[in-house]
Design an enzyme around this catalytic site. Structure first.
Site, PDB file in Angstrom:
ATOM      1  N   HIS A   1       0.836  -1.200   0.000  1.00 24.54           N
ATOM      2  CA  HIS A   1       0.000   0.000   0.000  1.00 24.54           C
ATOM      3  C   HIS A   1       0.875   1.256   0.000  1.00 24.54           C
ATOM      4  O   HIS A   1       2.084   1.185   0.202  1.00 24.54           O
ATOM      5  CB  HIS A   1      -0.932  -0.016   1.209  1.00 24.54           C
ATOM      6  CG  HIS A   1      -2.010  -1.059   1.113  1.00 24.54           C
ATOM      7  ND1 HIS A   1      -3.014  -1.172   2.030  1.00 24.54           N
ATOM      8  CD2 HIS A   1      -2.228  -2.037   0.186  1.00 24.54           C
ATOM      9  CE1 HIS A   1      -3.815  -2.173   1.689  1.00 24.54           C
ATOM     10  NE2 HIS A   1      -3.354  -2.713   0.580  1.00 24.54           N
TER      11      HIS A   1
ATOM     12  N   SER B   1     -30.326 -10.185 -23.437  1.00 27.35           N
ATOM     13  CA  SER B   1     -31.434 -10.966 -22.880  1.00 27.35           C
ATOM     14  C   SER B   1     -31.626 -12.303 -23.574  1.00 27.35           C
ATOM     15  O   SER B   1     -31.933 -13.314 -22.937  1.00 27.35           O
ATOM     16  CB  SER B   1     -32.740 -10.154 -22.963  1.00 27.35           C
ATOM     17  OG  SER B   1     -32.654  -8.982 -22.201  1.00 27.35           O
TER      18      SER B   1
ATOM     19  N   GLU C   1     -21.360   2.437 -22.217  1.00 27.72           N
ATOM     20  CA  GLU C   1     -21.276   2.906 -23.603  1.00 27.72           C
ATOM     21  C   GLU C   1     -22.316   2.117 -24.382  1.00 27.72           C
ATOM     22  O   GLU C   1     -22.042   1.022 -24.861  1.00 27.72           O
ATOM     23  CB  GLU C   1     -19.876   2.685 -24.177  1.00 27.72           C
ATOM     24  CG  GLU C   1     -18.795   3.487 -23.486  1.00 27.72           C
ATOM     25  CD  GLU C   1     -17.492   3.478 -24.262  1.00 27.72           C
ATOM     26  OE1 GLU C   1     -17.535   3.619 -25.502  1.00 27.72           O
ATOM     27  OE2 GLU C   1     -16.427   3.340 -23.624  1.00 27.72           O
TER      28      GLU C   1
ATOM     29  N   ALA D   1     -26.324   9.041 -33.454  1.00 26.12           N
ATOM     30  CA  ALA D   1     -26.091   8.252 -34.673  1.00 26.12           C
ATOM     31  C   ALA D   1     -27.133   8.642 -35.714  1.00 26.12           C
ATOM     32  O   ALA D   1     -28.201   9.170 -35.387  1.00 26.12           O
ATOM     33  CB  ALA D   1     -26.188   6.754 -34.378  1.00 26.12           C
TER      34      ALA D   1
ATOM     35  N   ASP E   1     -22.613  -1.891 -34.269  1.00 21.34           N
ATOM     36  CA  ASP E   1     -21.296  -1.261 -34.431  1.00 21.34           C
ATOM     37  C   ASP E   1     -20.127  -2.228 -34.340  1.00 21.34           C
ATOM     38  O   ASP E   1     -19.021  -1.892 -34.770  1.00 21.34           O
ATOM     39  CB  ASP E   1     -21.100  -0.170 -33.370  1.00 21.34           C
ATOM     40  CG  ASP E   1     -22.127   0.940 -33.474  1.00 21.34           C
ATOM     41  OD1 ASP E   1     -22.699   1.107 -34.576  1.00 21.34           O
ATOM     42  OD2 ASP E   1     -22.365   1.627 -32.470  1.00 21.34           O
TER      43      ASP E   1
ATOM     44  N   GLY F   1     -26.626   2.347 -26.292  1.00 22.34           N
ATOM     45  CA  GLY F   1     -27.550   3.135 -27.089  1.00 22.34           C
ATOM     46  C   GLY F   1     -28.604   3.819 -26.236  1.00 22.34           C
ATOM     47  O   GLY F   1     -28.605   3.732 -24.999  1.00 22.34           O
TER      48      GLY F   1
ATOM     49  N   GLU G   1       1.284   3.712   2.078  1.00 21.41           N
ATOM     50  CA  GLU G   1       2.033   4.006   3.303  1.00 21.41           C
ATOM     51  C   GLU G   1       3.306   3.171   3.394  1.00 21.41           C
ATOM     52  O   GLU G   1       4.359   3.677   3.798  1.00 21.41           O
ATOM     53  CB  GLU G   1       1.162   3.722   4.536  1.00 21.41           C
ATOM     54  CG  GLU G   1      -0.149   4.478   4.565  1.00 21.41           C
ATOM     55  CD  GLU G   1      -1.299   3.667   3.990  1.00 21.41           C
ATOM     56  OE1 GLU G   1      -2.357   3.627   4.632  1.00 21.41           O
ATOM     57  OE2 GLU G   1      -1.126   3.070   2.903  1.00 21.41           O
TER      58      GLU G   1
END
Length: 361
Positions: A53, A225, A292, A165, A203, A294, A55
């Site tokens: 870490h 889905s 990212e 788009a 895309d 639609g 420290e």
């Protein structure tokens, strides 16, 4: 309570913490500075999980000069055994006389216990210096520790009239090179990227962090889905998690053979239960999730209250009202129901305008 010198050294610790921006996950980004006699005698930051870490790195850097010094650390020193021993014990053993902490650790295993350990050893501890800046370094870690889910950041590239788009689906390239580079930095700092199967089919994005010096790539999460993800998709090859409502054994087997992990999270209506997915990602140690996708997924995420931050890249041109928009959600009937944002930052990135906003709740 805090002097101008205290602020100077904590600011340095925050800059050091930023060095772990792309690599520290799922741990927090932490920086540490040791000061003695008005001079920095040691400094360090946390690079990645399993490594020392901040420290500890600062103590190693200082050596014997650490004794009697003041430690400035952006996050409360840990007090429990994880992948590494407790930092609080190492600070006590090193003979540190004062510790200045940016913010308490939101981890229930630590919160307050590290400070208590230091104070019991007779060390003067002061907490809360540049706390807001320390929080901004680790929104995802704080979210996961306090809410059990990642910090969700939507990234949207659009024309000035809010279109992402053309009507036929063509979207490359709405924004300029500088904005795209900036977007890759968002990818690099994220633990995972979320997209929808519609975006993949339209895309075929790779969704890798490019033009950024980073030793890791974020996991890719696909909302699918019906398990329509093709075996030729460019995003395959890295760590991919598909969230689905389907139990089609043949499709599941085919994707698993490609190295894809499947998680079954139906909402009872044939779709993926987003709330359960957020909890699942939190359980997996995902701090920051970059969306990212639609307009349908953007709208669903915003309407359900899962969005913590939106980064807009607006290009100085118009596409027209028949093009695809940013969000798709039910039509509002009252202005009181609109989605309000608090604008956090506005600046030019190359030729494009970048606006960062957070829901005003």
């Amino acid at each position: 309570m805090f002097s101008s010198q205290d602020r100077l050294y904590m600011a340095r610790a925050l800059r050091l913490a930023e060095k772990g921006l792309y690599t520290a996950t799922p741990n927090p980004r932490v920086g540490a500075v040791l000061v003695k006699g008005g001079e920095i005698v040691g400094e360090g930051w946390h690079e990645r999980a399993g490594m020392p870490h901040a420290e500890i790195n600062a103590l190693l850097d200082a050596g014997e000069s650490a004794r009697g010094s003041t430690l400035y650390v952006t996050l409360e020193p840990c007090s429990h055994f994880g992948r590494t021993p407790p930092c609080a014990d190492a600070v006590v053993d090193a003979g540190i006389s004062r510790v200045v902490v940016g913010m308490k650790d939101p981890n229930p295993l630590v919160s307050g216990r590290g400070i208590e350990r230091l104070e019991k050893a007779g060390i003067l501890v002061e907490c809360g210096l540049l706390e807001a800046e320390a929080l901004e370094l680790n929104p995802g870690f704080v979210s996961r520790m306090t809410r059990g889910k990642p910090w969700v950041r939507l990234k949207i590239a659009a024309s000035l009239d809010g279109k992402t788009a053309l009507r036929n689906g063509i979207s490359q390239w709405i924004t300029g090179e500088a904005a795209r580079r900036d977007g890759h930095r968002l990818r690099a700092r994220s633990c995972a990227l979320l997209t929808g199967i519609g975006t993949v089919l339209a895309d075929d994005p790779g969704l890798t962090a490019r033009d950024v010096e980073t030793s890791r790539q974020p996991m890719i999460v696909v909302l699918d889905s019906e398990l329509r993800l093709p075996s030729s998709a460019k995003l395959l090859g890295g760590k991919v998690l598909v969230a689905t409502a389907s139990q089609d054994a043949q499709k599941i087997g085919g994707l698993e053979a490609l190295g894809v992990e499947i998680v079954h999270l139906p909402d009872g209506k044939g779709r993926v239960d987003i709330a359960r997915l957020m909890a699942e990602l939190g359980r997996r140690g995902i701090n920051e999730l970059l969306v990212e996708a639609g307009e349908r997924i953007n709208g669903a995420m915003l309407e359900a209250g899962f969005v913590d931050e939106i980064v807009f890249y607006l290009a100085p041109h118009f596409i027209g009202n028949r093009a695809k928009g940013m969000f798709d959600f039910p039509e509002l009937e009252k202005m009181e129901d609109r989605f309000e944002l608090k604008i956090r930052d506005v600046r030019m990135v190359g030729k494009d305008l970048r606006i960062i906003g957070r829901p005003d709740v």
